[in-house]
Design a protein around this motif. Structure first.
Motif, PDB file in Angstrom:
ATOM      1  N   ALA A   4      16.321   2.269  -9.740  1.00 48.36           N
ATOM      2  CA  ALA A   4      15.625   3.408  -9.806  1.00 48.36           C
ATOM      3  C   ALA A   4      13.862   3.477  -9.665  1.00 48.36           C
ATOM      4  N   LEU A   5      13.583   2.179  -9.148  1.00 49.49           N
ATOM      5  CA  LEU A   5      12.099   2.363  -9.159  1.00 49.49           C
ATOM      6  C   LEU A   5      11.373   3.194  -8.187  1.00 49.49           C
ATOM      7  N   GLY A   6      12.377   3.322  -6.894  1.00 50.81           N
ATOM      8  CA  GLY A   6      11.751   4.191  -5.895  1.00 50.81           C
ATOM      9  C   GLY A   6      11.581   5.573  -6.426  1.00 50.81           C
TER      10      GLY A   6
ATOM     11  N   MET B 248       0.923  -1.199   0.070  1.00 51.20           N
ATOM     12  CA  MET B 248      -0.050  -0.149  -0.089  1.00 51.20           C
ATOM     13  C   MET B 248       0.761   1.237   0.032  1.00 51.20           C
ATOM     14  N   THR B 249       2.205   1.123   0.683  1.00 50.88           N
ATOM     15  CA  THR B 249       2.737   2.424   0.682  1.00 50.88           C
ATOM     16  C   THR B 249       3.334   3.106  -0.691  1.00 50.88           C
ATOM     17  N   MET B 250       3.613   1.778  -1.412  1.00 54.39           N
ATOM     18  CA  MET B 250       4.010   2.177  -2.678  1.00 54.39           C
ATOM     19  C   MET B 250       2.779   2.585  -3.737  1.00 54.39           C
ATOM     20  N   VAL B 251       1.779   2.045  -3.479  1.00 52.68           N
ATOM     21  CA  VAL B 251       0.467   2.599  -4.032  1.00 52.68           C
ATOM     22  C   VAL B 251       0.272   4.083  -3.818  1.00 52.68           C
ATOM     23  N   ILE B 252       0.147   4.183  -2.554  1.00 49.21           N
ATOM     24  CA  ILE B 252      -0.073   5.608  -1.927  1.00 49.21           C
ATOM     25  C   ILE B 252       1.059   6.586  -2.624  1.00 49.21           C
ATOM     26  N   ALA B 253       2.139   6.166  -2.657  1.00 50.03           N
ATOM     27  CA  ALA B 253       3.279   6.967  -2.989  1.00 50.03           C
ATOM     28  C   ALA B 253       3.115   7.583  -4.562  1.00 50.03           C
ATOM     29  N   THR B 254       2.450   6.621  -5.309  1.00 42.22           N
ATOM     30  CA  THR B 254       1.871   7.232  -6.520  1.00 42.22           C
ATOM     31  C   THR B 254       0.792   7.861  -6.603  1.00 42.22           C
ATOM     32  N   ARG B 255       0.264   8.257  -5.349  1.00 43.15           N
ATOM     33  CA  ARG B 255      -1.112   9.152  -5.219  1.00 43.15           C
ATOM     34  C   ARG B 255      -2.316   8.349  -5.550  1.00 43.15           C
TER      35      ARG B 255
END
Lengths: 323, 370, 532
Positions: free
Chosen positions: B194-196, B67-74
């Protein structure tokens, strides 16, 4: 546009397979019963439907089942369609307690008796339905408590796994059990928490109870408001290095197959059955009414039978296919 | 001047509210229950309340990683709870049908991945808003799981699958070990490649990122797919733990706990910077509270209130309004006067790096009080 | 330092000894500022001069450390923009701070909607909104969402809102940055009307012409300190620039020495034939050769930006063909263009250029990293090297490479964007309004950079509204009008006069701004239709 269409197509595809509808033909002089079922949200509900079919077959009744998918408006539609088909009786397992008056009036005007299954409704006019077949959930708690009191000689510190906070079975099953506890000074509920009627929560809560009560040494028995939580608790007890059914007694309510299996393996001690056979007594009352016009009582209470390990194996075999 | 720590490195000043809250909740648990920190071995497995926190927190922690990464993409993924139910249903049903552990695990994880890909396609290619796109699977997914289990709790006895939930690796409970492994793999994936950077860039500004050549659809699909995979792992753990797939209840409302964990961990719902470790800390705070409430003996009616109050305090500590009293950097042209997430106090401007060409000479006087 | 007030009554706004520091950095240091009733007062200075800090202190965004602010003789200390508004200090920022999803009318009356029986009276609100906009020549659909209108129209709506909220002091923070000449004229008319009503206007701008066109007085800040206050009429332009920069400004406008190799005989890097997109740009032919700057000139909305976007693949052409190095290519998206060695600095830096929350370093390496792919991360040290190199090379003013780019000034953001593309060593760099909203110093630096890159053999395609600028560095200028490439000037032909003539060439051409389709009602003298 295309996006919306895609979504609705996907949704439609997913919901195909739910919801059948009764055929319109009323064959011969067979009794025809329309049954508006809530849905199939739990194993017990599925068993209720299955049992209703089996019991109907036994009595030569033509049963039409409509699945409401947890929606009252679907149930109202189903009742109207049963009325239009001119069925001999309508069974409803109401999804909510209120909002039934007008559609039940339509059934009454059509002179079709209505039987409520498994749940009551709230109405000012009790003549809108013939009878309600439900269990007495307070009594279930009482039966579980009395068994435990007898088993332990009235001396037992109990931990309680409640159902979903605020739900009526949770309130009533606690009430009935508490009545017994009040009568036995040696019995005490030392911890009580909600396990939301689920295995996972039942296990998690039981884990904490065991830790909080000195590694489970202070616990004589666990009383769970349903069998699923009891099954979870049994696993927690095992993982703490204790023997469920011996070190900690396990008593619960519902009578689903898994608890019989656990009892057969000596890991649970008793369960109070909430019978899925709600339709059977309803059919009997209906047949009697049709035959000689005998009005059944307003409330037909199903039996709250207690089961123990000695019959568990046979009971499991008998039930495992019904659920 | 050392550059400010990356969020993944969990720089202490920035993460103070999260770590502080976790320590506070654990201490509160200890006060309520003196044996809270006691750990012993039981059947070759660590046993104790603290272990319970880790063990029970594992599913939400796993969801929080994805979820963190999904949320990071807004974005947001509301379907993770339903995906848990699906993967659990697949695992239990296949095990019941006699399949071995390897194909069962592979199929369950593939099911989760597929769900994630579906979400990703809706969001990235069809450009449906994430909350709507994932709502579809949130609703339908549980139905799919029920179809698989035919509405029943499908139980199994296979010790192999059960070990995923209640086994242990070197005395560490399996769910904890799995979570740590998933965190490590995810961390490597996003921070060693570089994905982050791409995820954060897309989350902050999708248009700018696309203009700079970032393959935004691929980044989005990847993130949702990974989130689905994490949810599938969580679903396996929950199913293995109770030795049964409960399509109605498995993962129910856990998507909300996961979102909460991410937010408590300090990742903004508006996307951008994210911290995996801090999301895990968020998940642990939530679980430590749950366990604490169970140990405390409060009436169950109070559970939600206690939880809400503690979370409110943690979120308040992170609120930009409350950090206003801290001196903040002079940003005369700053686009937004209110940072979305709490920022560390900026280090003082180094005078040497600002002056140039004589244009600004004499302008910067470090320490000149008014 | 304070200008003597001609009359005895207290000035509208008096600021004395205002100081504000951020973590030891003195953003404002004992600044005085005086605004009288009915004057337009320019507040000028380079980036970091303290203009924005002064404005934000005045409008309650920041609290002052020391000093005195008095409005009509009464000391004030607003703690929020709202409070400042209640004290009759209205502000319009460069980037419009309104809500694009709400209607024009809702934006105008946000927080003070007319109500009936406790409910918003939508009809009254829309009626009043139309009335409020009349003096500004905006006859637009007030129920349409604000975001549908051009930046220029939004800007004027923001001004209308501030004025309608009974502002006595109106602060315009670079309102003209996104307006075309005609829109500026409308704005100036509005400003003069407001001035006649006794409103004091603080005007922040980078356009010196505008200062001399509309301002009565000028206050110049530099590095957080007051340099001086002058009457506009008494301050020659050269002196003003000297005050702002603290040095003599180099003459920016000079012709590049074109090497003999830069002739038209060079093989074009990119060649477009019949290239275009419906409802965007009519089909055009365009050659871009290495080592030359091609300017795209025209009025706002003439198709300049659209041409640039097509070349970079931000928009997809639906007709014509493109070849790069003689090979046909399909410019499907920016990624394709970047692989071909193109780079693009968009006009709307904030929305399409920078990734605001990320650091300067990350912004600089983003395109390079994206081109390499996510599997081949640039090592952190390499990233730092690249970032530091370009920070030095382009003189990007930031405390360090880790600062979020959104905290930098517009000029430095633009330089960082340039750095992003230079890091990819592009063969064709497309710049859309590279000097917009940028202070004089950075402006000159960017122009010098364009020249240097060109001399190094890079091809540049530059869109600019600054005709002098475009004339100065372009070897060829394509002039656009009404979405059509109408003329190409080359070599000696490239002069401001010729460009203007080309823009105005068509006989019987209407006012170009009014011809654009958009929300503007026919016949209205409104700005506003520029398609976005």
């Amino acid at each position: 546009m295309s996006r919306n269409r895609l979504i609705s197509a996907a949704m439609a595809a997913l919901f195909i397979g739910f919801g059948g509808s009764g055929a319109a033909d009323a064959a011969g002089d067979k009794l025809v019963v329309g049954f508006s079922q809530i849905g199939s949200e739990s194993g017990w509900r599925a068993a209720e439907t299955k049992t209703a079919k089996a019991e109907a077959e036994k009595r030569g009744i033509d049963l039409k089942i409509s699945d409401a998918q947890q929606k009252q408006e679907n149930q109202i539609k189903a009742v109207r369609s049963f009325v239009a088909q001119g069925v001999d009786a309508i069974f409803i397992a109401p999804v909510v307690a209120t909002g039934w008056d007008s559609v039940l009036k339509e059934a009454k005007e059509a002179k079709i008796p209505v039987v409520l299954l498994d749940r009551q409704i709230e109405t000012k006019d009790p003549s809108l339905y013939m009878t309600a077949v439900t269990s007495d959930t307070v009594h279930e708690g009482r039966v579980a408590g009395e068994w435990l009191a007898k088993q332990t000689g009235g001396k037992c510190p109990v931990v309680e796994l409640q159902g979903t906070v605020g739900s009526s079975p949770a309130i009533n099953r606690k009430k009935g059990f508490d009545e017994v506890v009040a009568k036995n000074p040696g019995m005490k509920i030392i911890r009580t928490q909600s396990g939301d009627f689920t295995r996972a929560k039942g296990k998690e809560v039981m884990e904490s109870f065991i830790k909080a009560e000195n590694g489970g040494k202070g616990i004589c028995a666990v009383y769970a408001h349903n069998d699923d939580m009891a099954v979870g608790a049994i696993q927690a007890i095992k993982e703490a290095g204790l023997k469920p059914g011996k070190d900690i007694l396990v008593v619960s309510i519902d009578g689903v197959p898994d608890i019989f299996k656990a009892m057969a393996e000596g890991e649970a001690n008793a369960t109070v059955e909430l019978t899925p056979n709600m339709a059977g007594p309803a059919y009997d009352a209906l047949i009697a009414y049709k035959k000689d016009g005998k009005e059944p009582p307003k409330w037909i209470q199903t039996q709250s039978a207690l089961f123990t390990p000695d019959t568990a194996k046979a009971e499991y075999e008998r039930r495992k296919d019904a659920y | 001047m050392t550059p400010p720590a990356r969020t993944s490195a969990a720089g202490i000043p920035r993460a103070l509210p999260q770590y502080g809250a976790l320590v506070a909740v654990l201490l509160a648990n200890w006060l309520l229950f003196p044996d809270f920190f006691t750990i012993r071995l039981q059947d070759g497995r660590l046993f104790g309340s603290l272990i319970d926190v880790l063990n029970r927190g594992a599913p939400v922690a796993l969801l929080a990683i994805g979820m963190t990464m999904v949320i990071a993409t807004r974005g947001v993924d509301l379907s993770v709870g339903a995906v848990m139910a699906i993967s659990g249903a697949v695992a239990a049903t296949m095990t019941g049908a006699g399949w071995g552990l390897a194909p069962v695990l592979a199929t369950s994880l593939a099911a989760g991945l597929l769900c994630g890909l579906w979400n990703g396609l809706l969001v990235a290619v069809l450009r449906i808003q994430p909350i709507i796109a994932t709502l579809i699977l949130m609703v339908a997914g549980r139905g799919i799981a029920q179809l698989i289990t035919e509405g029943q709790i499908v139980t199994f006895t296979s010790p192999g699958l059960a070990a995923v939930g209640s086994g242990s690796v070197l005395t560490v409970p399996m769910p904890v070990a799995i979570t740590v492994a998933v965190l490590a793999v995810t961390g490597l994936l996003v921070r060693r490649t570089a994905l982050g950077l791409m995820i954060e860039a897309v989350g902050v500004n999708r248009l700018s990122s696309a203009g700079a050549g970032v393959n935004t659809p691929v980044v989005l699909v990847a993130v949702y797919a990974w989130c689905g995979l994490c949810a599938a792992v969580a679903g396996l753990i929950v199913t293995a733990d109770i030795r049964g797939a409960d399509a109605n209840n498995a993962g129910l409302w856990l998507e909300l706990d996961a979102i909460l964990a991410v937010v408590v961990g300090g990742t903004s719902l508006l996307g951008g910077r994210f911290g995996l470790v801090l999301s895990l800390v968020g998940a642990l705070i939530i679980q430590a509270m749950n366990t604490g409430i169970l140990l405390s003996g409060f009436k169950p009616e109070f559970n939600l209130i206690v939880k809400a109050v503690v979370l409110m305090i943690v979120l308040l500590l992170q609120s930009p309004a409350l950090t206003l009293f801290l001196p903040r950097p002079g940003s005369p042209r700053s686009g937004s006067p209110h940072p979305r997430t709490p920022r560390p106090a900026e280090p003082p401007v180094k005078s040497g790096s600002v002056k140039s060409g004589g244009v600004k000479s004499g302008g910067i006087k470090p320490g000149a009080g008014a | 330092m304070t200008a003597p007030s001609p009359d005895a009554s207290p000035p509208l706004l008096a600021i004395r000894g205002l100081s504000k520091a951020f973590l030891g950095v003195q953003a404002l240091d004992g600044v005085d500022f005086t605004l009288h009733h009915g004057e337009v007062h320019a507040l000028l200075g380079e980036n970091g001069a303290g203009k924005s800090t002064l404005i934000k202190t005045l409008t309650g965004v920041y609290q002052r450390d020391a000093g005195l602010v008095a409005l009509e003789g009464r000391e004030i200390a607003p703690r929020s923009v709202d409070e400042a508004q209640r004290l009759h200090i209205g502000t319009v920022f460069q980037e419009v701070n309104l809500l694009p999803n709400l209607s024009v009318a809702e934006n105008l009356f946000l927080g003070r909607q007319p109500t009936r029986f406790g409910f918003v009276d939508r009809r009254a609100m829309n009626r009043r909104a139309r009335a409020v906009l009349v003096p500004y020549g905006l006859a637009i659909d007030v129920t349409a969402p604000l975001g549908r209108f051009s930046v220029a129209t939004q800007q004027i709506i923001a001004i209308a809102r501030a004025v309608d909220m009974s502002a006595k002091v109106l602060i315009l923070d670079e309102p003209t940055a996104s307006l075309d000449a005609q829109e500026v004229a409308v704005l100036f008319t509005v400003m003069r009307t407001l001035k006649a009503r006794g409103i004091g206007i603080v005007f922040v701008t980078h356009f010196l012409d505008q200062v001399y066109a509309v301002c009565d007085r000028i206050t110049v800040l530099r590095n957080g300190r007051l340099v001086g206050e002058r009457r506009t009429a008494e301050l020659p332009r050269l002196d003003l620039v000297a005050m702002m920069l603290g040095r003599e400004l180099e003459e920016a406008a000079h012709r590049i020495e074109l090497g003999p190799a830069g002739g038209d005989d060079r093989a074009p890097l990119a060649r477009f034939r019949g290239y275009g997109k419906a409802r965007s740009v009519e089909p055009f032919d365009l050659d871009i050769r290495p080592g030359e700057v091609v300017g795209l000139a025209g009025l706002l909305g003439s198709g300049r930006t659209e041409t640039a976007r097509l070349v970079f693949g931000m928009d997809r052409a639906d007709r014509g063909e493109a070849t790069v190095d003689g090979r046909p290519v399909r410019l499907r998206d920016p990624r394709t263009a970047i692989r071909l060695g193109f780079g693009f600095c968009p006009e709307d830096r904030k929305k399409e250029g920078i990734v605001g929350e990320l650091s300067v370093r990350e912004n600089i390496i983003l395109a390079l990293q994206a081109r390499q792919g996510w599997l081949k991360p640039l090592p952190r040290r390499r990233q730092e090297e690249i970032a530091d190199r370009f920070i030095r090379l382009l003189d990007i003013r930031t405390p360090d490479a880790e600062r979020p780019i959104q905290l930098l000034s517009g000029g430095n953001q633009q330089k960082a964007l340039l750095a992003r593309w230079l890091a990819t060593e592009p063969r064709l760099l497309i710049l859309d309004e590279p000097t917009r909203g940028i202070d004089v110093g950075a402006h000159a630096e960017i122009i010098r950079l364009i020249e240097r890159l060109c001399a190094d053999g890079m091809a540049l395609l530059v869109v600019s509204s600054e005709l002098e600028e475009i004339a100065a560095y372009s070897r060829r200028v394509v002039v656009l009008r009404d979405r059509r490439h109408v003329a190409e000037l080359r070599g000696e032909e490239v002069t401001v006069e010729r460009i203007v003539a080309a823009i105005a060439a068509e006989p019987g051409a209407k006012e170009p701004g009014a011809k654009e389709p958009g929300a503007t009602a026919p016949g209205a003298t409104a700005p506003g239709g520029a398609p976005r």
